[in-house]
Write a protein that holds these residues in place. Structure first.
Motif, short mmCIF file in Angstrom:
data_model
loop_
_atom_site.label_atom_id
_atom_site.label_comp_id
_atom_site.label_asym_id
_atom_site.label_seq_id
_atom_site.Cartn_x
_atom_site.Cartn_y
_atom_site.Cartn_z
N SER A 96 0.81 -1.21 0.00
CA SER A 96 0.00 0.00 0.00
C SER A 96 0.85 1.26 0.00
N LEU A 97 0.17 2.41 0.09
CA LEU A 97 0.81 3.72 0.10
C LEU A 97 0.54 4.42 1.42
N SER A 98 1.41 5.34 1.78
CA SER A 98 1.22 6.14 2.98
C SER A 98 0.37 7.36 2.64
N ILE A 99 -0.81 7.44 3.22
CA ILE A 99 -1.71 8.55 2.94
C ILE A 99 -1.11 9.87 3.43
N SER A 100 -0.38 9.83 4.54
CA SER A 100 0.21 11.06 5.07
C SER A 100 1.20 11.67 4.09
N VAL A 101 1.78 10.86 3.21
CA VAL A 101 2.72 11.35 2.20
C VAL A 101 2.01 11.63 0.88
N VAL A 102 1.18 10.72 0.45
CA VAL A 102 0.55 10.84 -0.88
C VAL A 102 -0.46 11.98 -0.94
N ALA A 103 -1.23 12.19 0.14
CA ALA A 103 -2.27 13.23 0.13
C ALA A 103 -1.69 14.62 -0.16
N PRO A 104 -0.65 15.07 0.57
CA PRO A 104 -0.10 16.40 0.24
C PRO A 104 0.58 16.45 -1.13
N LEU A 105 1.13 15.32 -1.58
CA LEU A 105 1.71 15.29 -2.92
C LEU A 105 0.63 15.50 -3.98
N LEU A 106 -0.49 14.84 -3.83
CA LEU A 106 -1.58 14.99 -4.79
C LEU A 106 -2.17 16.39 -4.74
#
Length: 307
Positions: A290-300
């Motif tokens: 899976s992916l880390s939401i804490s990282v992916v959310a601000p990237l998106l």
């Protein structure tokens, strides 16, 4: 017609296997890349994720070459949840791409590899050397993370519980075979199936990464977590020892993090849950990929924000 967006995760570690573009598992990704120049309506944005090391691979070079030829601008990041206050070490490579005339907020970071999350939240000084963290900086980064106990679901057992008897239901080898009934999380005591068997401690104890409720960091969980104990993720000490070392592992009563706890460290929402038919091993495998939401959310959010 609304513009198309693309999300391209590359799910295998090609660089670790040293096969790179010759690896059959890269075929579908390379096929997608090679189709981009022929699309009548190419995507306006792309998001690529992979393991650290991808940025030096032939596949990466092919990715950047095609994106530049098809009028994309790119910004690349290597980020970990640790940089967002989460006590979870999972550094990953990310490539964000926009098709012109769209642009990024920090345009001077185009075609650069950034290892700081600051550009996602504020104007970034191109001359800063935040990639080159000193030992003191890394220590401060860890101290800024929340303790692991904030992400735990199951309570610690009392210190006087016998280790051997509590662990006896959890298997006897590094490849832990379990009955189909044990995959149902509701059939047994919620703690029993997570304890590490003493035989595993004797064989693999020196290679285990042991963390405590007040620890500010744990290792990345892989899809083989719970099946293997070596190199697949951290184990939690549920009994505090007088001295934190590998000489008292049995007394520390180690257990695996539960799937819900792993999901918490991935920053999954509280209402997230697996369907009942998904077995325990399958849950760990899915979380490991899976992916880390804490990282992916601000990237998106950064990707979708126009300059």
């Amino acid at each position: 017609m609304r513009p198309m967006h693309g999300f391209f995760p590359l799910p295998v570690n090609l660089t670790r296997d040293k096969k790179d573009t010759g690896d059959a598992r890269a075929f579908s990704f390379l096929q997608i890349l090679e189709l981009i120049p022929f699309l009548l309506q190419p995507p306006s944005m792309l998001f690529v994720e992979n393991v650290v090391g991808f940025e030096t691979s032939d596949t990466h070079a092919k990715l950047i070459e095609i994106l530049e030829k098809t009028n994309f601008i790119t910004q690349e990041f290597i980020l970990s949840p640790l940089q967002f206050g989460i006590p979870y070490s999972r550094p990953r490579y990310f490539c964000l791409a926009k098709r012109k005339p769209s642009s990024f907020g920090n345009e001077f970071l185009n075609r650069q590899l950034i290892q700081s999350p600051k550009p996602l939240f504020e104007p970034f000084n191109v001359d800063s050397k935040e990639d080159d963290l000193s030992l003191e900086d890394r220590h401060n980064l860890l101290q800024s993370c929340q303790p692991i106990e904030k992400f735990l679901v199951l309570k610690n057992p009392s210190n006087d519980t016998d280790v051997e008897s509590a662990a006896s239901t959890t298997g006897v080898s590094n490849d832990i075979s379990r009955t189909s009934g044990e995959d149902n999380e509701n059939e047994y005591d919620p703690l029993d199936k997570y304890y590490v068997h003493p035989s595993l401690l004797e064989r693999w104890g020196s290679a285990m990464d042991v963390v405590y409720p007040d620890s500010k960091r744990c290792c990345c969980f892989t899809k083989s977590y719970y099946r293997y104990v070596k190199g697949t993720g951290s184990l939690l000490a549920t009994v505090q020892p007088m001295k934190r070392d590998k000489t008292s592992l049995k007394e520390q009563r180690l257990r695996y993090f539960t799937p819900r706890e792993v999901a918490n460290l991935h920053s999954f929402p509280e209402d997230f849950e697996f369907p009942e038919h998904v077995s325990l091993k399958q849950r760990y495998a899915l979380l490991g990929n899976s992916l880390s939401i804490s990282v992916v959310a601000p990237l998106l959010h950064y990707l979708f924000t126009e300059a």
